[in-house]
Scaffold this motif. Structure first.
Motif: not given
Length: 87
Positions: A46-64
């Motif tokens: 959903s759009i609401t769930d997409a907003q959660h993905a878009l709100s991820l800070q870039i550091w959340r993409f690190t392996k840990s």
């Protein structure tokens, strides 16, 4: 509510697992609304769930951090199963 947290974490896992596609989709979007719709389409959410993905800070993409998100999701799913088994 636990089910809501599981839904959010599931979206976050999908986003970090597909980070390359996610970044490309965002960068090709004309504006915020276009990005929200494009991410929703990409992840099948959903759009609401997409907003959660878009709100991820870039550091959340690190392996840990990806591992932490997955671990929290597994813990929440386990807790939900235990709660349902008690009913």
């Amino acid at each position: 509510m636990l089910a809501d947290r599981i839904e959010v974490l599931t979206v976050l896992v999908a986003a970090v697992d597909r980070w390359g596609e996610l970044m490309q989709t965002i960068s090709e979007s004309d504006d915020d609304a276009d990005a929200q719709q494009a991410v929703a389409d990409l992840l099948g959410v959903s759009i609401t769930d997409a907003q959660h993905a878009l709100s991820l800070q870039i550091w959340r993409f690190t392996k840990s951090q990806r591992d932490k998100i997955r671990a929290e999701l597994a813990e929440c799913v386990s807790s939900q199963r235990l709660a349902q088994a008690r009913l």
